[in-house]
Motif scaffolding. Structure first.
Motif, short mmCIF file in Angstrom:
data_model
loop_
_atom_site.label_atom_id
_atom_site.label_comp_id
_atom_site.label_asym_id
_atom_site.label_seq_id
_atom_site.Cartn_x
_atom_site.Cartn_y
_atom_site.Cartn_z
N ALA A 41 0.82 -1.21 0.00
CA ALA A 41 0.00 0.00 0.00
C ALA A 41 0.85 1.26 0.00
CB ALA A 41 -0.95 0.01 1.20
N GLU A 42 2.05 1.18 0.59
CA GLU A 42 2.96 2.32 0.61
C GLU A 42 3.79 2.41 -0.68
OE1 GLU A 42 3.34 4.81 2.53
OE2 GLU A 42 2.12 4.27 4.27
N GLY A 43 3.55 1.51 -1.62
CA GLY A 43 4.27 1.55 -2.88
C GLY A 43 5.66 0.95 -2.81
N VAL A 44 5.96 0.17 -1.77
CA VAL A 44 7.29 -0.43 -1.62
C VAL A 44 7.48 -1.50 -2.69
CG1 VAL A 44 8.75 -1.84 -0.11
CG2 VAL A 44 7.37 0.03 0.84
N ASP A 45 8.61 -1.46 -3.37
CA ASP A 45 8.90 -2.46 -4.39
C ASP A 45 10.17 -3.27 -4.09
OD1 ASP A 45 10.79 -0.52 -4.80
OD2 ASP A 45 10.21 -0.04 -6.85
N LEU A 46 10.91 -2.86 -3.07
CA LEU A 46 12.17 -3.52 -2.75
C LEU A 46 12.37 -3.51 -1.24
CD1 LEU A 46 14.41 -4.69 -4.65
CD2 LEU A 46 15.68 -2.59 -4.24
N VAL A 47 12.67 -4.67 -0.66
CA VAL A 47 13.00 -4.74 0.77
C VAL A 47 14.30 -5.52 0.93
CG1 VAL A 47 10.57 -4.64 1.49
CG2 VAL A 47 11.69 -6.86 1.24
N PHE A 48 14.96 -5.29 2.04
CA PHE A 48 16.24 -5.93 2.33
C PHE A 48 16.13 -6.66 3.66
CE2 PHE A 48 16.67 -2.11 -0.12
CZ PHE A 48 17.60 -2.41 -1.11
N GLY A 49 16.80 -7.79 3.80
CA GLY A 49 16.68 -8.46 5.08
C GLY A 49 17.35 -9.81 5.14
N TYR A 50 17.09 -10.48 6.27
CA TYR A 50 17.62 -11.81 6.53
C TYR A 50 16.60 -12.53 7.40
CZ TYR A 50 21.19 -15.35 7.40
OH TYR A 50 21.90 -16.53 7.45
N PRO A 51 16.08 -13.67 6.95
CA PRO A 51 14.99 -14.32 7.69
C PRO A 51 15.44 -14.99 8.98
CG PRO A 51 15.62 -15.62 5.77
CD PRO A 51 16.39 -14.33 5.68
N GLY A 52 14.50 -15.25 9.84
CA GLY A 52 14.77 -15.93 11.12
C GLY A 52 13.45 -16.34 11.76
N GLY A 53 13.54 -17.07 12.84
CA GLY A 53 12.37 -17.70 13.45
C GLY A 53 11.21 -16.78 13.75
N GLN A 54 11.46 -15.64 14.41
CA GLN A 54 10.37 -14.75 14.82
C GLN A 54 9.87 -13.86 13.70
OE1 GLN A 54 9.00 -15.45 17.48
NE2 GLN A 54 10.55 -16.48 18.71
N ALA A 55 10.53 -13.93 12.53
CA ALA A 55 10.06 -13.15 11.37
C ALA A 55 9.65 -14.06 10.22
CB ALA A 55 11.16 -12.20 10.90
N ILE A 56 9.65 -15.38 10.46
CA ILE A 56 9.43 -16.32 9.36
C ILE A 56 8.03 -16.21 8.77
CG2 ILE A 56 8.60 -18.36 10.61
CD1 ILE A 56 11.42 -18.23 7.96
N LYS A 57 7.04 -15.85 9.60
CA LYS A 57 5.68 -15.68 9.07
C LYS A 57 5.62 -14.51 8.11
CE LYS A 57 3.51 -17.46 13.32
NZ LYS A 57 4.54 -17.20 14.34
N ILE A 58 6.37 -13.44 8.41
CA ILE A 58 6.42 -12.29 7.50
C ILE A 58 7.04 -12.71 6.18
CG2 ILE A 58 7.29 -9.94 7.17
CD1 ILE A 58 7.45 -9.66 10.21
N TYR A 59 8.08 -13.53 6.25
CA TYR A 59 8.73 -14.00 5.02
C TYR A 59 7.82 -14.93 4.23
CZ TYR A 59 13.24 -11.77 5.45
OH TYR A 59 14.23 -10.83 5.47
N ASP A 60 7.03 -15.74 4.93
CA ASP A 60 6.06 -16.59 4.23
C ASP A 60 5.08 -15.73 3.43
OD1 ASP A 60 7.14 -18.95 5.12
OD2 ASP A 60 5.74 -19.18 6.80
#
Length: 308
Positions: A41-60
């Motif tokens: 909704a904010e128009g984001v087209d690129l994100v940066f990161g590294y997955p892990g257990g407490q963020a895995i749902k966001i990555y899914d």
């Protein structure tokens, strides 16, 4: 990636247009999906990161996004620096997604860099479930407290219902006024909660109303001081670039024949080939630029913070 960076070039701190909000408005989804929908909704087209257990749902949820490309870093600090570079090149907030504990604490140096240089970032950190926060649970860290001195603002989500409003406010705060990093800490149980996605159009923050219009009385006083000065100098910093004021700087310097010195962040704000440009000032600056500052009877600071 270079094509992505060249395609958009708004000034830093400018409003970020809302993207595909209407497509998912009113749909039922979990918190993680709502986070990705909020970024879209904010128009984001690129994100940066590294997955892990407490963020895995966001990555899914991110995996299913057709709008957002993810850049996988090899270290969370690198992810923040990459997002920082993206923000500087495009003028849009850089977005980072990392997990809790060591993943979150690895972002500190990158966040501090963005804070010192007034670069807009939105850093999303996974957090342990709300019920065990404060119990020294596995890979828990108080990232909101740790980063408090180096963010423009931070949020610890307490409810899935406040998720969309928080993201709208975070992007608004990061990209308006003097830009800077904003951190959103998201407990993993909130990522699983079901909500109806409703992304707000407007932001209502009575305590945050950046001023863009100059004070007429102060401007007249400044003009009078400049007129009386015999050796004025323009001291230009990164804020001149962030606010898109480079053309006005050239006009002012040329019209009034005022020499210009720049900070490290101000390089590029004034043409290097211009005869009034004395180059960088300060510890890493030239001797004549520093002498000009020392001998000046009026320093006109434009987008600079008087660092060493």
């Amino acid at each position: 990636m270079s094509n992505t960076l060249k395609s958009k070039k708004p000034q830093i701190g400018g409003p970020l247009g809302l993207g595909s909000k209407t497509e998912k408005q009113g749909l039922r989804m979990n918190g993680a999906e709502a986070i990705i929908a909020s970024l879209e909704a904010e128009g984001v087209d690129l994100v940066f990161g590294y997955p892990g257990g407490q963020a895995i749902k966001i990555y899914d949820a991110l995996y299913d996004s057709k709008q957002i490309t993810h850049i996988l870093a090899r270290h969370e600090q690198g992810a923040v620096h990459e997002a920082d570079g993206y923000a500087r090149a495009t003028g849009r907030p850089g977005v980072v997604i990392v997990t809790s504990g060591p993943g979150a604490t690895n972002t500190v140096t990158g966040i501090a860099t963005a804070y010192m240089d007034s670069v807009p970032l939105v850093v999303i950190t996974g957090q342990v479930p709300r019920g065990v926060i404060g119990t020294d649970s596995f890979q828990e860290s108080d990232i909101v407290g740790i980063t408090m001195p180096i963010v423009k603002h931070s949020f610890l989500l307490q409810s899935a219902e406040e998720l969309t409003t928080t993201f709208r406010e975070a992007f608004h705060i990061a990209s308006t006024g003097r830009p800077g990093p904003v951190l959103i800490d998201v407990p993993s149980d909130i990522q699983s909660e079901q909500i109806v996605f409703n992304y707000p159009d407007a932001v209502n923050l009575p305590s945050y109303r950046p001023t863009y219009k100059g004070n007429a009385k102060q401007i007249k006083q400044a003009v009078g001081v400049i007129e009386r000065a015999s050796k004025p100098i323009l001291y230009v910093g990164g804020g001149a670039i962030a606010s898109g004021a480079t053309e006005e700087l050239v006009k002012l310097s040329t019209m009034m024949q005022i020499p210009v010195v720049t900070t490290l962040m101000g390089k590029g704000a004034f043409p290097a080939s211009h005869p009034m440009n004395l180059g960088p000032v300060g510890m890493h600056g030239s001797k004549f630029a520093n002498l000009a500052m020392t001998e000046s009877d009026l320093i006109i600071a434009a987008g600079a913070r008087f660092s060493d």
